[in-house]
Design an enzyme around this catalytic site. Sequence first.
Site, short mmCIF file in Angstrom:
data_model
loop_
_atom_site.label_atom_id
_atom_site.label_comp_id
_atom_site.label_asym_id
_atom_site.label_seq_id
_atom_site.Cartn_x
_atom_site.Cartn_y
_atom_site.Cartn_z
N SER A 1 0.86 -1.19 0.00
CA SER A 1 0.00 0.00 0.00
C SER A 1 0.89 1.23 0.00
O SER A 1 1.68 1.43 0.92
CB SER A 1 -0.86 -0.02 1.27
OG SER A 1 -0.89 1.25 1.88
N HIS B 1 -0.87 -1.10 -4.57
CA HIS B 1 -2.16 -0.66 -4.01
C HIS B 1 -2.03 0.82 -3.67
O HIS B 1 -1.15 1.22 -2.90
CB HIS B 1 -2.47 -1.47 -2.75
CG HIS B 1 -3.74 -1.10 -2.07
ND1 HIS B 1 -4.96 -1.64 -2.42
CD2 HIS B 1 -3.98 -0.24 -1.05
CE1 HIS B 1 -5.90 -1.12 -1.62
NE2 HIS B 1 -5.33 -0.28 -0.79
N ASP C 1 -3.55 4.25 -2.29
CA ASP C 1 -4.57 4.76 -1.36
C ASP C 1 -4.88 6.23 -1.63
O ASP C 1 -4.12 7.11 -1.25
CB ASP C 1 -4.08 4.60 0.08
CG ASP C 1 -4.17 3.16 0.55
OD1 ASP C 1 -3.23 2.68 1.19
OD2 ASP C 1 -5.19 2.52 0.24
N MET D 1 -7.11 9.32 -0.85
CA MET D 1 -7.98 9.78 0.23
C MET D 1 -8.31 11.27 0.01
O MET D 1 -7.42 12.05 -0.32
CB MET D 1 -7.28 9.62 1.58
CG MET D 1 -6.91 8.18 1.90
SD MET D 1 -6.11 8.06 3.51
CE MET D 1 -5.49 6.37 3.44
N HIS E 1 -7.41 2.35 -4.69
CA HIS E 1 -8.41 2.27 -3.61
C HIS E 1 -8.92 3.68 -3.35
O HIS E 1 -8.23 4.49 -2.74
CB HIS E 1 -7.71 1.68 -2.36
CG HIS E 1 -8.58 1.58 -1.16
ND1 HIS E 1 -8.07 1.29 0.09
CD2 HIS E 1 -9.91 1.71 -1.00
CE1 HIS E 1 -9.06 1.26 0.98
NE2 HIS E 1 -10.19 1.50 0.33
N MET F 1 -10.83 6.20 -1.44
CA MET F 1 -11.49 6.50 -0.18
C MET F 1 -11.96 7.95 -0.30
O MET F 1 -11.30 8.89 0.17
CB MET F 1 -10.51 6.32 0.99
CG MET F 1 -10.24 4.84 1.28
SD MET F 1 -8.77 4.55 2.26
CE MET F 1 -7.54 4.52 0.96
N MET G 1 -11.99 -4.37 4.48
CA MET G 1 -11.06 -3.56 5.29
C MET G 1 -10.89 -4.19 6.65
O MET G 1 -11.88 -4.50 7.33
CB MET G 1 -11.59 -2.13 5.44
CG MET G 1 -11.62 -1.32 4.15
SD MET G 1 -10.01 -1.14 3.38
CE MET G 1 -9.15 -0.15 4.61
N ASP H 1 -7.21 -5.51 3.54
CA ASP H 1 -6.39 -4.30 3.57
C ASP H 1 -6.38 -3.71 4.98
O ASP H 1 -7.43 -3.31 5.49
CB ASP H 1 -7.01 -3.29 2.58
CG ASP H 1 -6.22 -2.01 2.46
OD1 ASP H 1 -6.75 -1.07 1.82
OD2 ASP H 1 -5.10 -1.93 2.99
N GLY H 2 -5.17 -3.73 5.59
CA GLY H 2 -5.05 -3.08 6.89
C GLY H 2 -4.52 -4.03 7.95
O GLY H 2 -5.16 -5.04 8.23
N GLY H 3 -3.35 -3.69 8.51
CA GLY H 3 -2.78 -4.51 9.59
C GLY H 3 -2.28 -5.86 9.14
O GLY H 3 -2.13 -6.78 9.94
N SER I 1 2.73 -0.80 6.37
CA SER I 1 3.85 -0.70 7.32
C SER I 1 4.67 -1.98 7.39
O SER I 1 5.88 -1.92 7.59
CB SER I 1 3.37 -0.31 8.71
OG SER I 1 2.04 -0.69 8.92
C1 DX5 Z 1 -5.97 2.48 5.02
C2 DX5 Z 1 -5.43 1.99 3.68
C3 DX5 Z 1 -4.54 0.79 3.84
C4 DX5 Z 1 -3.34 1.06 4.77
C5 DX5 Z 1 -2.57 -0.21 5.00
O1 DX5 Z 1 -7.03 3.37 4.78
O2 DX5 Z 1 -6.47 1.65 2.82
O3 DX5 Z 1 -4.10 0.39 2.54
O4 DX5 Z 1 -2.51 2.03 4.18
O5 DX5 Z 1 -1.48 0.11 5.86
P1 DX5 Z 1 -1.03 -0.95 6.98
O6 DX5 Z 1 -0.62 -2.18 6.23
O7 DX5 Z 1 0.14 -0.27 7.66
O8 DX5 Z 1 -2.21 -1.19 7.87
ZN ZN Z 2 -6.02 0.72 0.91
#
Ligand code: DX5
Ligand code: ZN
Length: 234
Positions: free
Chosen positions: A23, A48, A50, A52, A81, A83, A152, A188-190, A211
């Site tokens: 991401s 990916h 992001d 926003m 993605h 958002m 998510m 997606d996420g964590g 991360s």
């Molecule tokens: C959050 C994003 C994710 C995020 C993932 O809104 O859509 O893609 O950046 O980052 P990690 O892997 O650190 O949770």
């Molecule tokens: Zn994302």
Amino acid sequence: MTMSLGRECIPALKEAAPAVLPSLLLCDFGNLEREVELLEEAGVAGLHLDVMDGVFVPNFTYGMTIISALRKLTDLPLDVHLMMVQPEKYIEAFRDAGADIITVHAEATKDACGLMNQIKELGVGAGIAVNPDTSVKVIEDAIPHADMALVMSVHAGFGGQSFIEPVLDKFDEIRNMPGGDDLILEIDGGINMSTIGIATERGAQLLVAGSAIFKQDDYSVAMESMMAQVKYNQ
Ligand code: DX5
Ligand code: ZN
């Protein structure tokens, strides 16, 4: 000129699954060319991105200009993605910038079915995303029109949050919906070494990691340690 596979990337990603997509939120945007080279060397399946808007989520990142810049740097699928509110206003611009997949949030549209069809008519893979608190029931009608469902596992808006494990139930729920068998499932996420195993075991095919890759010195080592934990029971 680099290739934009568009919707044709979906079967290729299904073939590659389970696969990790970084991401691009925490990467070094000052050295994008180098970052892309390192990610390609690390064996990522796509990028990916992001996007926003500061309204749908309380954070602001980038738009079409970064997608266009990345399109010039790589043939990897660009998994965008969105958002943002009113995504319908920008899907053509993101397609023109080089997006291969465009994912919109169910929480940001009243016409998810129509939007999936609009995105596919632009020759782009159509994804529908649900935040952790949103039931997959809200996307039941859109599933037969979508190419991908994005579950998510953090609240959209920021990288580096903790994995919300109960969302994993949504994969079986989606698979049991009409058209749910044909979709590619993304999470997606964590996602990191300790969560990628359970996520793939429960059905995730595309794993977005921010991360877990960008906070490591060596992206190839980060990818190897995550892929070593993948459960290949797909
Ligand atoms: C959050 C994003 C994710 C995020 C993932 O809104 O859509 O893609 O950046 O980052 P990690 O892997 O650190 O949770
Ligand atoms: Zn994302």
